[in-house]
Design a protein around this motif. Structure first.
Motif, PDB file in Angstrom:
ATOM      1  N   VAL A 139       0.853  -1.181   0.000  1.00  0.00           N
ATOM      2  CA  VAL A 139       0.000   0.000   0.000  1.00  0.00           C
ATOM      3  C   VAL A 139       0.891   1.234   0.000  1.00  0.00           C
ATOM      4  CG1 VAL A 139      -1.739   1.327   1.259  1.00  0.00           C
ATOM      5  CG2 VAL A 139      -1.883  -1.172   1.174  1.00  0.00           C
ATOM      6  N   GLU A 140       0.690   2.097  -0.987  1.00  0.00           N
ATOM      7  CA  GLU A 140       1.413   3.365  -1.064  1.00  0.00           C
ATOM      8  C   GLU A 140       0.524   4.495  -0.579  1.00  0.00           C
ATOM      9  OE1 GLU A 140       2.902   4.353  -4.882  1.00  0.00           O
ATOM     10  OE2 GLU A 140       4.466   2.819  -4.884  1.00  0.00           O
ATOM     11  N   LYS A 141       1.113   5.409   0.166  1.00  0.00           N
ATOM     12  CA  LYS A 141       0.434   6.645   0.549  1.00  0.00           C
ATOM     13  C   LYS A 141       0.917   7.738  -0.402  1.00  0.00           C
ATOM     14  CE  LYS A 141       0.324   5.232   5.405  1.00  0.00           C
ATOM     15  NZ  LYS A 141      -1.108   4.955   5.457  1.00  0.00           N
ATOM     16  N   ARG A 142      -0.026   8.398  -1.093  1.00  0.00           N
ATOM     17  CA  ARG A 142       0.342   9.331  -2.141  1.00  0.00           C
ATOM     18  C   ARG A 142      -0.396  10.658  -1.971  1.00  0.00           C
ATOM     19  NH1 ARG A 142       3.386   6.737  -5.935  1.00  0.00           N
ATOM     20  NH2 ARG A 142       3.330   8.630  -7.209  1.00  0.00           N
ATOM     21  N   ARG A 143       0.153  11.680  -2.620  1.00  0.00           N
ATOM     22  CA  ARG A 143      -0.467  13.003  -2.634  1.00  0.00           C
ATOM     23  C   ARG A 143      -0.551  13.493  -4.069  1.00  0.00           C
ATOM     24  NH1 ARG A 143       2.441  16.383   1.137  1.00  0.00           N
ATOM     25  NH2 ARG A 143       4.107  16.391  -0.406  1.00  0.00           N
ATOM     26  N   ALA A 144      -1.744  13.948  -4.472  1.00  0.00           N
ATOM     27  CA  ALA A 144      -1.958  14.501  -5.809  1.00  0.00           C
ATOM     28  C   ALA A 144      -2.380  15.957  -5.679  1.00  0.00           C
ATOM     29  CB  ALA A 144      -3.020  13.704  -6.547  1.00  0.00           C
ATOM     30  N   LYS A 157       6.752  10.399   1.835  1.00  0.00           N
ATOM     31  CA  LYS A 157       7.892   9.804   2.518  1.00  0.00           C
ATOM     32  C   LYS A 157       7.449   9.184   3.832  1.00  0.00           C
ATOM     33  CE  LYS A 157      11.430  12.902   0.628  1.00  0.00           C
ATOM     34  NZ  LYS A 157      12.486  13.893   0.963  1.00  0.00           N
ATOM     35  N   LYS A 158       8.130   8.104   4.197  1.00  0.00           N
ATOM     36  CA  LYS A 158       7.858   7.469   5.476  1.00  0.00           C
ATOM     37  C   LYS A 158       8.239   8.418   6.607  1.00  0.00           C
ATOM     38  CE  LYS A 158       9.519   3.712   8.429  1.00  0.00           C
ATOM     39  NZ  LYS A 158      10.427   2.556   8.543  1.00  0.00           N
ATOM     40  N   TRP A 180      -1.609  -7.482   8.131  1.00  0.00           N
ATOM     41  CA  TRP A 180      -0.591  -6.752   7.370  1.00  0.00           C
ATOM     42  C   TRP A 180      -1.126  -5.414   6.847  1.00  0.00           C
ATOM     43  CZ3 TRP A 180      -0.429  -4.876   2.426  1.00  0.00           C
ATOM     44  CH2 TRP A 180      -1.427  -5.305   1.543  1.00  0.00           C
ATOM     45  N   ASN A 181      -2.403  -5.341   6.526  1.00  0.00           N
ATOM     46  CA  ASN A 181      -2.970  -4.093   6.014  1.00  0.00           C
ATOM     47  C   ASN A 181      -4.143  -3.631   6.875  1.00  0.00           C
ATOM     48  OD1 ASN A 181      -3.079  -1.912   4.225  1.00  0.00           O
ATOM     49  ND2 ASN A 181      -4.602  -2.921   2.930  1.00  0.00           N
ATOM     50  N   THR A 195       3.730   0.468   8.409  1.00  0.00           N
ATOM     51  CA  THR A 195       3.996   1.872   8.087  1.00  0.00           C
ATOM     52  C   THR A 195       3.683   2.062   6.614  1.00  0.00           C
ATOM     53  OG1 THR A 195       5.629   2.104   9.844  1.00  0.00           O
ATOM     54  CG2 THR A 195       5.554   3.843   8.190  1.00  0.00           C
ATOM     55  N   TYR A 196       4.537   1.612   5.701  1.00  0.00           N
ATOM     56  CA  TYR A 196       4.089   1.382   4.325  1.00  0.00           C
ATOM     57  C   TYR A 196       3.765  -0.104   4.260  1.00  0.00           C
ATOM     58  CZ  TYR A 196       5.040   6.026   2.573  1.00  0.00           C
ATOM     59  OH  TYR A 196       4.989   7.375   2.346  1.00  0.00           O
TER      60      TYR A 196
END
Length: 294
Positions: A87-92, A106-107, A146-147, A261-262
Motif C-alpha cells: 500500500v502506497e500513501k500518495r499526494r496529488a 515519505k515514510k 498486514w494491512n 507503516t508502508y
C-alpha cells in the motif's frame, strides 16, 4: 479528480506488466521494482491497483488529495507463483481540476529520543516464564493484520516495530518488564517499552535478552525461517529504523517479509525497490530462539 487518478493507476498497471502506455505516466518506483525482480529471475505477470481517497483539501483553484493505492503483483519466479502486495500513501495536486503533480509520501521518521534505550535483563517482580515460539501462529497474525490494525493495540504513525512485536507476541513471546520502559518488552495500559515500538530498540533487545523473547544474529538472510525478523539501517549510520517479519520464501529459498507503516506483504527482504534504500544499507538478521531451541 477521481477519473484522472483512475487513469493514472491504469497506466501504472500497464507499466508494471510492460504493456504499452503513455510516457507521461512513467513511474520510477515501478521500474526500480522490475529491475529488482529481474536480478532474481522473477517477473510480474499480472497486476492490480485500487485507490482510495483519504482526504481532500481545497483552496480556491487548488486542491490537494491524499490517497492510498493498494497494489497486488502476481510474481513468477522459476516456476513458482506468489502474490506480493503493498500500500502506497500518495499526494496529488490539482489546479483548476487538472492533475499537475502526483508523488509518493515519505515514510515518517521515528522519535530518535526513543531509539537507544538503556537495556536491562532484570526480572523485577515478574517471574521468568517459559516460552515456546509458534512460528506459524506468528505468520498467521502477520498475514491477518498486514494491512489492518488490531484495535487491542495502540496504532503508531511509524507502526512497523509495533506490528512485528504483536506478531511475536501472538507466536507466544511473553511480555515482561512492565512498567519500566527501558526494561524488557511489553505493551500495557496504553504504555509500552521502547523495545516494543522502536526499531533500533527491538534489534538490540532480541539478541541481548537472556529469557522470554530472545534470539541470535545469523550471518545471512538465507538462514532465516518463518517468523524470524529482519532489521534495516537504511542510512548505514548504526541506527536501525525499520523492522519486518519473514512470512514466506521465494524460489531461491530467500525470505519474503511483511511490514507496516508502508504496509506490505510477501515483499523481497532486501528492500532494494524501496525509496528509502541507499547503497549504505545495513541489515541485522535475527533468528528467534525459545526454551525448546536455545
Amino acid at each position: 479528480m477521481r477519473d484522472q487518478l483512475q487513469e493514472l493507476l491504469e497506466q501504472r498497471v500497464l507499466q508494471i506488466v510492460s504493456m504499452p502506455r503513455s510516457p507521461l505516466h512513467e513511474c520510477p518506483d515501478i521500474e526500480l521494482k522490475k529491475q529488482s525482480l529481474g536480478k532474481r529471475s522473477a517477473e510480474i505477470v499480472k497486476a492490480k491497483a485500487a485507490g482510495r481517497i483519504k482526504q481532500k483539501l481545497e483552496e480556491q483553484e487548488n486542491a490537494t488529495v491524499l490517497y492510498d493505492v493498494h497494489f497486488q503483483y502476481l510474481i513468477k519466479q522459476k516456476g513458482l507463483f506468489y502474490m506480493e502486495e503493498e500500500v502506497e500513501k500518495r499526494r496529488a495536486e490539482f489546479y483548476k481540476g487538472v492533475l499537475i503533480k502526483d508523488e509518493k509520501l515519505k515514510k515518517p521518521a521515528e522519535n530518535l529520543k526513543e531509539a537507544l534505550p538503556a537495556l536491562s535483563d532484570e526480572t523485577g517482580d515478574q517471574d521468568r516464564k517459559g516460552f515456546v515460539y509458534d512460528r506459524l501462529k506468528a505468520v498467521q497474525y502477520a498475514e491477518r493484520w498486514w494491512n489492518d490494525y488490531n484495535p487491542a493495540y495502540k496504532k503508531f504513525e511509524v507502526d512497523c516495530t509495533n506490528y512485528i512485536s504483536q506478531c511475536l507476541h501472538f507466536g507466544g513471546a511473553p511480555m515482561r518488564g512492565y512498567p519500566n520502559r527501558s526494561n524488557g518488552w511489553w505493551m500495557q495500559n496504553n504504555n509500552w517499552s521502547y523495545s516494543w515500538s522502536v526499531a533500533n530498540a527491538l534489534r538490540l533487545h532480541i539478541p541481548g535478552s537472556k529469557y522470554g523473547l530472545r534470539g541470535k544474529v545469523v550471518a545471512s538472510a538465507d538462514k532465516l525461517k518463518l517468523g524470524d525478523v529482519v532489521c534495516y539501517d537504511f542510512q548505514g549510520d548504526g541506527r536501525f529504523d525499520h523492522t519486518t517479519i519473514v512470512t514466506g520464501h521465494d524460489a531461491d529459498g530467500m525470505p519474503l517479509v511483511n511490514a507496516h507503516t508502508y504496509n506490505s506483504r510477501m515483499r523481497y527482504w532486501a528492500y532494494e525497490d524501496s525509496t528509502a534504500y541507499t547503497p549504505n544499507i545495513k541489515y541485522k538478521f535475527l533468528s528467534i530462539t525459545d526454551d525448546q531451541n536455545d
